[in-house]
Design a protein around this motif. Structure first.
Motif, PDB file in Angstrom:
ATOM      1  N   VAL A   5       0.651  -1.159  -0.158  1.00  0.00           N
ATOM      2  CA  VAL A   5      -0.128   0.102  -0.059  1.00  0.00           C
ATOM      3  C   VAL A   5       0.956   1.109   0.013  1.00  0.00           C
ATOM      4  O   VAL A   5       1.807   1.481   0.824  1.00  0.00           O
ATOM      5  CB  VAL A   5      -0.986  -0.026   1.058  1.00  0.00           C
ATOM      6  N   ILE A   6       0.541   2.097  -0.870  1.00  0.00           N
ATOM      7  CA  ILE A   6       1.440   3.522  -0.965  1.00  0.00           C
ATOM      8  C   ILE A   6       0.381   4.473  -0.383  1.00  0.00           C
ATOM      9  O   ILE A   6      -0.673   4.670  -1.200  1.00  0.00           O
ATOM     10  CB  ILE A   6       1.846   3.792  -2.457  1.00  0.00           C
ATOM     11  N   ARG A   7       0.756   5.303   0.586  1.00  0.00           N
ATOM     12  CA  ARG A   7      -0.299   6.374   1.201  1.00  0.00           C
ATOM     13  C   ARG A   7       0.649   7.146   1.647  1.00  0.00           C
ATOM     14  O   ARG A   7       1.779   7.229   1.974  1.00  0.00           O
ATOM     15  CB  ARG A   7      -1.075   5.498   2.254  1.00  0.00           C
ATOM     16  N   PRO A   8      -0.415   8.599   2.096  1.00  0.00           N
ATOM     17  CA  PRO A   8       0.388   9.493   2.803  1.00  0.00           C
ATOM     18  C   PRO A   8       0.785   9.204   4.058  1.00  0.00           C
ATOM     19  O   PRO A   8       0.160   8.460   4.797  1.00  0.00           O
ATOM     20  CB  PRO A   8      -0.662  10.626   2.583  1.00  0.00           C
ATOM     21  N   PHE A   9       2.108   9.783   4.406  1.00  0.00           N
ATOM     22  CA  PHE A   9       2.185   9.670   6.085  1.00  0.00           C
ATOM     23  C   PHE A   9       1.184  10.035   6.675  1.00  0.00           C
ATOM     24  O   PHE A   9       0.604  11.348   6.650  1.00  0.00           O
ATOM     25  CB  PHE A   9       3.422  10.591   6.279  1.00  0.00           C
ATOM     26  N   VAL A  10       0.997   9.378   7.933  1.00  0.00           N
ATOM     27  CA  VAL A  10       0.391   9.992   9.113  1.00  0.00           C
ATOM     28  C   VAL A  10       1.031  10.088  10.347  1.00  0.00           C
ATOM     29  O   VAL A  10       2.209   9.255  10.211  1.00  0.00           O
ATOM     30  CB  VAL A  10      -0.988   9.346   9.599  1.00  0.00           C
ATOM     31  N   PRO A  11       0.770  10.831  11.456  1.00  0.00           N
ATOM     32  CA  PRO A  11       1.762  11.019  12.536  1.00  0.00           C
ATOM     33  C   PRO A  11       1.985   9.493  13.139  1.00  0.00           C
ATOM     34  O   PRO A  11       3.148   9.567  13.696  1.00  0.00           O
ATOM     35  CB  PRO A  11       0.997  11.933  13.315  1.00  0.00           C
ATOM     36  N   ALA A  12       1.104   8.806  13.273  1.00  0.00           N
ATOM     37  CA  ALA A  12       1.628   7.513  13.788  1.00  0.00           C
ATOM     38  C   ALA A  12       2.568   6.815  13.048  1.00  0.00           C
ATOM     39  O   ALA A  12       3.397   5.624  13.848  1.00  0.00           O
ATOM     40  CB  ALA A  12       0.339   6.606  13.847  1.00  0.00           C
ATOM     41  N   ASP A  13       3.164   6.943  11.849  1.00  0.00           N
ATOM     42  CA  ASP A  13       3.792   6.340  10.991  1.00  0.00           C
ATOM     43  C   ASP A  13       5.389   6.742  11.415  1.00  0.00           C
ATOM     44  O   ASP A  13       6.410   6.216  11.169  1.00  0.00           O
ATOM     45  CB  ASP A  13       3.838   6.581   9.637  1.00  0.00           C
ATOM     46  N   GLU A  14       5.549   7.833  12.451  1.00  0.00           N
ATOM     47  CA  GLU A  14       6.986   8.497  12.572  1.00  0.00           C
ATOM     48  C   GLU A  14       7.952   7.506  13.066  1.00  0.00           C
ATOM     49  O   GLU A  14       8.991   7.444  12.367  1.00  0.00           O
ATOM     50  CB  GLU A  14       6.724   9.594  13.604  1.00  0.00           C
ATOM     51  N   GLN A  15       7.711   6.616  13.830  1.00  0.00           N
ATOM     52  CA  GLN A  15       8.718   5.530  14.218  1.00  0.00           C
ATOM     53  C   GLN A  15       9.002   4.610  13.123  1.00  0.00           C
ATOM     54  O   GLN A  15      10.251   4.205  12.953  1.00  0.00           O
ATOM     55  CB  GLN A  15       8.296   4.888  15.621  1.00  0.00           C
ATOM     56  N   GLY A  16       8.174   4.209  12.357  1.00  0.00           N
ATOM     57  CA  GLY A  16       8.257   3.285  11.327  1.00  0.00           C
ATOM     58  C   GLY A  16       9.105   3.920  10.206  1.00  0.00           C
ATOM     59  O   GLY A  16       9.864   3.133   9.579  1.00  0.00           O
ATOM     60  N   VAL A  20      12.961   2.582   9.066  1.00  0.00           N
ATOM     61  CA  VAL A  20      13.439   2.462   7.752  1.00  0.00           C
ATOM     62  C   VAL A  20      14.633   3.095   7.342  1.00  0.00           C
ATOM     63  O   VAL A  20      15.756   2.568   6.862  1.00  0.00           O
ATOM     64  CB  VAL A  20      12.312   2.476   6.451  1.00  0.00           C
ATOM     65  N   ILE A  21      14.631   4.572   7.528  1.00  0.00           N
ATOM     66  CA  ILE A  21      15.565   5.493   7.181  1.00  0.00           C
ATOM     67  C   ILE A  21      16.986   5.186   7.952  1.00  0.00           C
ATOM     68  O   ILE A  21      18.066   5.131   7.288  1.00  0.00           O
ATOM     69  CB  ILE A  21      15.068   6.879   7.187  1.00  0.00           C
ATOM     70  N   LEU A  22      16.978   5.189   9.229  1.00  0.00           N
ATOM     71  CA  LEU A  22      18.280   5.335   9.589  1.00  0.00           C
ATOM     72  C   LEU A  22      19.201   4.159   9.838  1.00  0.00           C
ATOM     73  O   LEU A  22      20.372   4.395   9.317  1.00  0.00           O
ATOM     74  CB  LEU A  22      18.092   5.461  11.401  1.00  0.00           C
ATOM     75  N   PRO A  23      18.595   3.022   9.621  1.00  0.00           N
ATOM     76  CA  PRO A  23      19.686   1.732   9.344  1.00  0.00           C
ATOM     77  C   PRO A  23      20.213   1.865   7.874  1.00  0.00           C
ATOM     78  O   PRO A  23      21.589   1.496   7.707  1.00  0.00           O
ATOM     79  CB  PRO A  23      18.663   0.436   9.472  1.00  0.00           C
ATOM     80  N   ILE A  24      19.476   2.452   6.954  1.00  0.00           N
ATOM     81  CA  ILE A  24      20.051   2.621   5.688  1.00  0.00           C
ATOM     82  C   ILE A  24      21.209   3.535   5.542  1.00  0.00           C
ATOM     83  O   ILE A  24      22.160   3.460   5.051  1.00  0.00           O
ATOM     84  CB  ILE A  24      19.041   2.693   4.578  1.00  0.00           C
ATOM     85  N   GLN A  25      20.619   4.653   6.060  1.00  0.00           N
ATOM     86  CA  GLN A  25      21.699   5.577   6.323  1.00  0.00           C
ATOM     87  C   GLN A  25      23.069   5.292   7.192  1.00  0.00           C
ATOM     88  O   GLN A  25      24.226   5.598   6.569  1.00  0.00           O
ATOM     89  CB  GLN A  25      21.316   6.942   6.895  1.00  0.00           C
ATOM     90  N   ARG A  81      13.106  13.910  -1.820  1.00  0.00           N
ATOM     91  CA  ARG A  81      14.035  13.702  -0.741  1.00  0.00           C
ATOM     92  C   ARG A  81      13.388  12.378  -0.128  1.00  0.00           C
ATOM     93  O   ARG A  81      12.199  11.827  -0.503  1.00  0.00           O
ATOM     94  CB  ARG A  81      13.742  14.768   0.509  1.00  0.00           C
ATOM     95  N   LYS A  82      14.301  11.804   0.703  1.00  0.00           N
ATOM     96  CA  LYS A  82      13.904  10.701   1.672  1.00  0.00           C
ATOM     97  C   LYS A  82      13.471   9.582   0.890  1.00  0.00           C
ATOM     98  O   LYS A  82      12.666   8.860   1.282  1.00  0.00           O
ATOM     99  CB  LYS A  82      12.979  11.079   2.811  1.00  0.00           C
ATOM    100  N   MET A  83      13.857   9.254  -0.310  1.00  0.00           N
ATOM    101  CA  MET A  83      13.558   8.090  -0.910  1.00  0.00           C
ATOM    102  C   MET A  83      14.408   6.773  -0.415  1.00  0.00           C
ATOM    103  O   MET A  83      15.714   6.748  -0.526  1.00  0.00           O
ATOM    104  CB  MET A  83      13.832   8.145  -2.552  1.00  0.00           C
ATOM    105  N   PHE A  84      13.862   6.150   0.491  1.00  0.00           N
ATOM    106  CA  PHE A  84      14.655   4.813   1.145  1.00  0.00           C
ATOM    107  C   PHE A  84      13.418   3.671   0.862  1.00  0.00           C
ATOM    108  O   PHE A  84      12.361   3.877   1.234  1.00  0.00           O
ATOM    109  CB  PHE A  84      14.767   5.253   2.671  1.00  0.00           C
ATOM    110  N   VAL A  85      14.008   2.367   0.633  1.00  0.00           N
ATOM    111  CA  VAL A  85      13.224   1.107   0.607  1.00  0.00           C
ATOM    112  C   VAL A  85      14.159   0.174   1.414  1.00  0.00           C
ATOM    113  O   VAL A  85      15.371   0.137   1.047  1.00  0.00           O
ATOM    114  CB  VAL A  85      13.144   0.669  -0.626  1.00  0.00           C
ATOM    115  N   ALA A  86      13.480  -0.362   2.481  1.00  0.00           N
ATOM    116  CA  ALA A  86      14.255  -1.355   3.322  1.00  0.00           C
ATOM    117  C   ALA A  86      14.833  -2.531   2.375  1.00  0.00           C
ATOM    118  O   ALA A  86      14.288  -3.098   1.328  1.00  0.00           O
ATOM    119  CB  ALA A  86      13.202  -2.235   3.934  1.00  0.00           C
ATOM    120  N   ALA A  87      16.136  -3.001   2.293  1.00  0.00           N
ATOM    121  CA  ALA A  87      16.793  -3.879   1.762  1.00  0.00           C
ATOM    122  C   ALA A  87      16.023  -5.237   1.152  1.00  0.00           C
ATOM    123  O   ALA A  87      16.072  -5.293  -0.159  1.00  0.00           O
ATOM    124  CB  ALA A  87      17.953  -4.323   2.366  1.00  0.00           C
TER     125      ALA A  87
END
Length: 165
Positions: A5-16, A20-25, A81-87
């Motif tokens: 599912v591709i959907r707009p971010f909602v505040p409850a998604d923040e930790q998710g 995703v982003i930090l381990p990739i970076q 910006r912020k294009m990240f996909v889990a490996a």
């Protein structure tokens, strides 16, 4: 992948999103960076989802597996910006990156953005191929609009007119 599912971010998604982003970076890109170094990650609605901007997530079985954002930089232009996909979700088998980019460009067209710019580094060859395959063309840094939020690590820049993608 039918359960993607591709959907707009909602505040409850923040930790998710951060998960995703930090381990990739950190692990893949070798950047010594934290969530605190990226205040936009704790203020996604205010930073990205204003004007013609958007922040999308890719969700698979309730887990966020990818992100992509468009920052409204004015004058009918946006910064991807912020294009990240889990490996484990990369590649054509899952199509997460393509689905995220297609949806974001659809959003850009619907709000009338005329140009989209992005920055990346010289070493991310797979990203270069991906963006070029999807209609982005390489530009010189001098061609970026003054309002483009250039990151210190970015050395390679691309542009696209969303109506032509």
């Amino acid at each position: 992948m039918s359960s993607l599912v591709i959907r707009p971010f909602v505040p409850a998604d923040e930790q998710g999103v951060i998960d995703v982003i930090l381990p990739i970076q950190r692990e893949e890109f070798g950047l010594a960076i934290t969530a605190a170094d990226q205040p936009d990650l704790r203020a996604i609605p205010a930073f990205y989802q204003t004007g013609s901007g958007e922040f999308l997530v890719a969700e698979h079985q309730g887990r966020i597996v990818g992100t992509i954002a468009m920052k409204d930089i004015g004058s009918g232009q946006g910064a991807l910006r912020k294009m990240f996909v889990a490996a484990e979700f990369r590649g054509s088998k899952f199509g997460v990156a393509r689905a995220l980019l297609d949806r974001l460009l659809e959003c850009a067209r619907s709000v009338g953005l005329q140009e989209v710019f992005l920055g990346t580094t010289d070493r991310f060859l797979a990203a270069h191929r991906f963006y070029e395959k999807h209609g982005f063309h390489l530009i010189d840094a001098a061609e970026l609009p003054e309002s483009f939020p250039r990151m210190a690590v970015d050395t390679r820049f691309y542009a696209l007119k969303p109506g032509s993608a």
